[in-house]
Design a protein around this motif. Sequence first.
Motif, PDB file in Angstrom:
ATOM      1  N   GLU A 173      13.766 -10.274   2.249  1.00  0.00           N
ATOM      2  CA  GLU A 173      13.872 -11.062   1.019  1.00  0.00           C
ATOM      3  C   GLU A 173      13.566 -10.208  -0.212  1.00  0.00           C
ATOM      4  O   GLU A 173      14.105 -10.433  -1.290  1.00  0.00           O
ATOM      5  N   VAL A 174      12.729  -9.203  -0.051  1.00  0.00           N
ATOM      6  CA  VAL A 174      12.385  -8.323  -1.160  1.00  0.00           C
ATOM      7  C   VAL A 174      13.632  -7.640  -1.688  1.00  0.00           C
ATOM      8  O   VAL A 174      13.860  -7.564  -2.887  1.00  0.00           O
ATOM      9  N   LEU A 175      14.469  -7.144  -0.779  1.00  0.00           N
ATOM     10  CA  LEU A 175      15.702  -6.487  -1.197  1.00  0.00           C
ATOM     11  C   LEU A 175      16.724  -7.491  -1.712  1.00  0.00           C
ATOM     12  O   LEU A 175      17.377  -7.278  -2.722  1.00  0.00           O
ATOM     13  N   ASP A 176      16.870  -8.608  -0.998  1.00  0.00           N
ATOM     14  CA  ASP A 176      17.886  -9.596  -1.347  1.00  0.00           C
ATOM     15  C   ASP A 176      17.641 -10.235  -2.711  1.00  0.00           C
ATOM     16  O   ASP A 176      18.578 -10.546  -3.430  1.00  0.00           O
TER      17      ASP A 176
ATOM     18  N   LEU B 214       0.826  -1.193   0.000  1.00  0.00           N
ATOM     19  CA  LEU B 214       0.000   0.000   0.000  1.00  0.00           C
ATOM     20  C   LEU B 214       0.867   1.253   0.000  1.00  0.00           C
ATOM     21  O   LEU B 214       0.367   2.346  -0.171  1.00  0.00           O
ATOM     22  N   ARG B 215       2.153   1.100   0.228  1.00  0.00           N
ATOM     23  CA  ARG B 215       3.049   2.244   0.296  1.00  0.00           C
ATOM     24  C   ARG B 215       4.342   1.906  -0.429  1.00  0.00           C
ATOM     25  O   ARG B 215       4.611   0.738  -0.731  1.00  0.00           O
ATOM     26  N   PRO B 216       5.160   2.898  -0.732  1.00  0.00           N
ATOM     27  CA  PRO B 216       6.436   2.631  -1.417  1.00  0.00           C
ATOM     28  C   PRO B 216       7.323   1.697  -0.607  1.00  0.00           C
ATOM     29  O   PRO B 216       7.220   1.625   0.610  1.00  0.00           O
ATOM     30  N   LEU B 217       8.188   1.001  -1.289  1.00  0.00           N
ATOM     31  CA  LEU B 217       9.056   0.015  -0.643  1.00  0.00           C
ATOM     32  C   LEU B 217      10.374   0.620  -0.189  1.00  0.00           C
ATOM     33  O   LEU B 217      11.406  -0.035  -0.216  1.00  0.00           O
ATOM     34  N   THR B 218      10.360   1.862   0.266  1.00  0.00           N
ATOM     35  CA  THR B 218      11.579   2.499   0.750  1.00  0.00           C
ATOM     36  C   THR B 218      12.152   1.705   1.916  1.00  0.00           C
ATOM     37  O   THR B 218      13.352   1.487   2.003  1.00  0.00           O
ATOM     38  N   TYR B 219      11.289   1.272   2.835  1.00  0.00           N
ATOM     39  CA  TYR B 219      11.703   0.466   3.983  1.00  0.00           C
ATOM     40  C   TYR B 219      10.841  -0.790   4.012  1.00  0.00           C
ATOM     41  O   TYR B 219       9.848  -0.853   4.715  1.00  0.00           O
ATOM     42  N   PRO B 220      11.210  -1.810   3.241  1.00  0.00           N
ATOM     43  CA  PRO B 220      10.343  -2.987   3.144  1.00  0.00           C
ATOM     44  C   PRO B 220      10.377  -3.905   4.347  1.00  0.00           C
ATOM     45  O   PRO B 220       9.462  -4.682   4.541  1.00  0.00           O
ATOM     46  N   ALA B 221      11.428  -3.845   5.177  1.00  0.00           N
ATOM     47  CA  ALA B 221      11.545  -4.777   6.300  1.00  0.00           C
ATOM     48  C   ALA B 221      11.646  -4.021   7.616  1.00  0.00           C
ATOM     49  O   ALA B 221      12.440  -3.111   7.752  1.00  0.00           O
TER      50      ALA B 221
END
Length: 182
Positions: free
Chosen positions: A143-146, A24-31
């Motif tokens: 995992e999104v970033l990795d 629902l929001r940007p993935l700037t801080y996904p974890a």
Amino acid sequence: MLTVLLLTLCHPAAAAEPTELRPLRPLTYPANPDLSEGGAVNFYRLYVDPAAIAGQLSPTEAAGEGKAELPIINETLAWQEVVVNDTKIGLIGPLTTAVIHDVPAGVYTVAMTNSTGYTASSKVETLDDVPAVVFPGNADSREVLDNGIYESRVDVQTVDRVIGYRLPTPPAPVDAPDEEQP
């Protein structure tokens, strides 16, 4: 960056039906390691044991046999206290998707109360196809970033010009047909 995001959201493709469990929001801080894990994911505070919550809940309307996932989606910019079928679950952050795993399949009554005391209730149906990692979310979302996974809430298309947004206008009044006078 914000301008590109806003222009993208104003694009006609943004009017398409969103996929329920996309961010629902940007993935700037996904974890966020502060969010819950286990049987109830992505809550900031849990009032129940996440390992036992699935056994404590039963649907208001059963939908066959088996277990499913109960998504709880906070589409507001406020913290919400979540209650499922009169069981106080915990706090969910703004623009966050939480999931309670392995609940009996069916429809549940989910009430969310914000900091002003306003409560909104809705019927939420369980899903069978919830992804293993719901992001942005708890530490598992790393995992999104990795893995380089990136999904947006809408299908992103290249915008080559500014596309303005127009507020919907009400239909023009229709004149009543002339009535014949006696």
